[in-house]
Design a protein around this motif. Structure first.
Motif, PDB file in Angstrom:
ATOM      1  N   ASN A  61       0.892  -1.339   0.170  1.00  0.00           N
ATOM      2  CA  ASN A  61       0.088   0.061   0.055  1.00  0.00           C
ATOM      3  C   ASN A  61       0.869   1.345  -0.162  1.00  0.00           C
ATOM      4  N   LEU A  62       0.754   1.891  -0.996  1.00  0.00           N
ATOM      5  CA  LEU A  62       1.645   3.458  -1.090  1.00  0.00           C
ATOM      6  C   LEU A  62       0.681   4.610  -1.211  1.00  0.00           C
ATOM      7  N   ALA A  63       1.121   5.323  -0.346  1.00  0.00           N
ATOM      8  CA  ALA A  63       0.258   6.713  -0.314  1.00  0.00           C
ATOM      9  C   ALA A  63       1.273   7.664  -0.956  1.00  0.00           C
ATOM     10  N   ILE A  64       0.600   8.476  -1.759  1.00  0.00           N
ATOM     11  CA  ILE A  64       1.157   9.501  -2.834  1.00  0.00           C
ATOM     12  C   ILE A  64       0.861  11.081  -2.237  1.00  0.00           C
ATOM     13  N   GLU A  65       1.802  11.729  -2.829  1.00  0.00           N
ATOM     14  CA  GLU A  65       1.136  13.417  -2.587  1.00  0.00           C
ATOM     15  C   GLU A  65       0.027  13.706  -3.591  1.00  0.00           C
ATOM     16  N   PRO A  66      -1.069  14.487  -3.448  1.00  0.00           N
ATOM     17  CA  PRO A  66      -1.769  14.802  -4.520  1.00  0.00           C
ATOM     18  C   PRO A  66      -1.327  15.329  -5.607  1.00  0.00           C
ATOM     19  N   SER A  67      -0.271  16.150  -5.535  1.00  0.00           N
ATOM     20  CA  SER A  67       0.432  16.703  -6.725  1.00  0.00           C
ATOM     21  C   SER A  67       1.371  15.992  -7.564  1.00  0.00           C
ATOM     22  N   LEU A  68       1.533  14.657  -7.134  1.00  0.00           N
ATOM     23  CA  LEU A  68       2.158  13.656  -7.963  1.00  0.00           C
ATOM     24  C   LEU A  68       1.682  13.692  -9.382  1.00  0.00           C
ATOM     25  N   PRO A  69       2.732  13.981 -10.323  1.00  0.00           N
ATOM     26  CA  PRO A  69       2.366  13.837 -11.771  1.00  0.00           C
ATOM     27  C   PRO A  69       1.568  12.685 -12.009  1.00  0.00           C
ATOM     28  N   PHE A  70       0.704  12.497 -13.146  1.00  0.00           N
ATOM     29  CA  PHE A  70       0.223  11.416 -13.443  1.00  0.00           C
ATOM     30  C   PHE A  70       1.032  10.656 -14.354  1.00  0.00           C
ATOM     31  N   SER A  71       1.892  11.087 -14.833  1.00  0.00           N
ATOM     32  CA  SER A  71       3.011  10.109 -15.716  1.00  0.00           C
ATOM     33  C   SER A  71       3.965   9.388 -14.710  1.00  0.00           C
ATOM     34  N   THR A  72       3.939   9.762 -13.365  1.00  0.00           N
ATOM     35  CA  THR A  72       4.547   8.957 -12.524  1.00  0.00           C
ATOM     36  C   THR A  72       3.722   8.328 -11.735  1.00  0.00           C
ATOM     37  N   TYR A  73       2.476   8.520 -11.456  1.00  0.00           N
ATOM     38  CA  TYR A  73       1.539   7.688 -10.906  1.00  0.00           C
ATOM     39  C   TYR A  73       1.234   6.386 -11.806  1.00  0.00           C
ATOM     40  N   VAL A  74       1.321   6.527 -12.799  1.00  0.00           N
ATOM     41  CA  VAL A  74       0.935   4.972 -13.652  1.00  0.00           C
ATOM     42  C   VAL A  74       1.997   4.163 -13.592  1.00  0.00           C
TER      43      VAL A  74
END
Length: 338
Positions: A88-101
């Motif tokens: 389970n990984l939490a991310i910043e709301p500002s994380l770029p979509f290209s990184t999220y994918v």
């Protein structure tokens, strides 16, 4: 381990996350002391690590208080997390979509504002830096001698930035606004290649050791302009006087907004009353209609009511306050510039 990291780890555990991915430069700096120049992946977990670019390794090794590894590929980074049992990984709301994918197929992911929560409350050391940035900016403004200046808006803005750097700032904290005449009704006006007109509105700030300042002053010349200035000054002063820990941020916005509405200019106050600042010029929380964050000691927030009369002129007055038992205005620049 750093207090802020410990607090975030507690939040992660409470929400059943094993790690928190951060890429925003000022967030990485806040956590580690190292500010990336190209990219970095900061992963907060029991043994935090930053994957830094090759050209940043010397800087990261010098400045970071947590372990630094050279970034090689997404695959290697993801494999290392999976080997540690991260699911389970939490991310910043500002994380770029290209990184999220890149991460979404391997982990259960949700966006969390854990780091924003930490950054809301400034340490005494952080407030010292914001104070120094403010004092540099205000000293530079006074050296500018705006009232006797025959330069263009662009030239005045350039001179103000130069003075801030000469006085110890690393740079301006945002694009300096110098605007005058009818253009002053534009809250984010861009300085033009024209001589200063009346009134003159200047919104400026300095960065000192990574921390921002923010002030606005409007110099008025006619009875009509003075009338509007007086209303804005009343809203500014009474909002600051109302600030207390335990109140909601939106209640402070209402104090300023109600005063301006009472004079019949409610629809001419077209932005929120203020925003937090620190490593970034805009942070959370803010004095806005929709922000019901409870005010706490240690918050640093601007108070900047304004009235904007389209095609005529605008007035904005802004100071930054640090909050203890009450609001303490940072710096000592008077509202009225003679």
């Amino acid at each position: 381990m750093d207090m802020h990291i410990n607090n975030i780890l507690k939040d992660l555990e409470k929400d059943n996350f094993q790690a928190y991915l951060i890429t925003q430069f000022t967030n990485v700096k806040y956590i580690s002391g190292y500010k990336p120049t190209s990219f970095a992946f900061c992963i907060l977990k029991e043994n935090p690590v930053i994957y830094a670019s090759g050209m940043d390794m010397e800087l990261a090794n010098r400045d970071s208080t947590i372990e630094v590894k050279k970034y090689e590929s997404y695959e290697i980074m993801i494999d290392e997390l999976k080997r540690e049992g991260v699911k389970n990984l939490a991310i910043e709301p500002s994380l770029p979509f290209s990184t999220y994918v890149r991460f979404r197929d391997d982990f259960e992911i949700d966006s969390k504002t854990y780091i924003d929560k930490q950054r809301m409350i400034k340490t005494p050391h952080e407030i010292e830096k914001i104070t120094e940035a403010t004092e540099i900016a205000q000293k530079s403004f006074l050296q500018l001698d705006t009232l006797n200046n025959s330069a263009t808006e662009k030239e005045v803005a350039f001179d103000l930035v130069r003075l801030m750097i000469e006085n110890g700032a690393s740079k301006e904290s945002f694009d300096t606004i110098v605007t005058s005449g009818a253009d002053s009704s534009l809250p984010h006006a861009i300085p033009q290649a024209k001589k200063l007109d009346q009134p003159i509105l200047i919104d400026w700030g300095a960065i000192y050791d990574g921390y921002c300042s923010d002030n606005t002053r409007t110099m008025v010349y006619t009875e009509r302009q003075q009338e509007i200035w007086d209303i804005v000054a009343e809203a500014h002063d009474k909002a600051i006087q109302a600030i207390r820990p335990g109140l909601k941020c939106c209640e402070i916005d209402k104090v300023a907004r109600d005063i301006i509405e009472d004079y019949g200019y409610g629809d001419k106050f077209i932005h929120s009353t203020g925003h937090s600042l620190g490593l970034d010029i805009h942070e959370t929380p803010g004095f806005s209609l929709r922000d019901d964050t409870i005010i706490e000691e240690g918050m640093v927030i601007t108070v900047e009511p304004g009235i904007y009369l389209e095609g005529e002129f605008g007035v904005r007055l802004e100071d930054t306050v640090s909050i203890s038992k009450r609001a303490n205005v940072i710096g000592n620049l008077p509202l009225n510039i003679d």
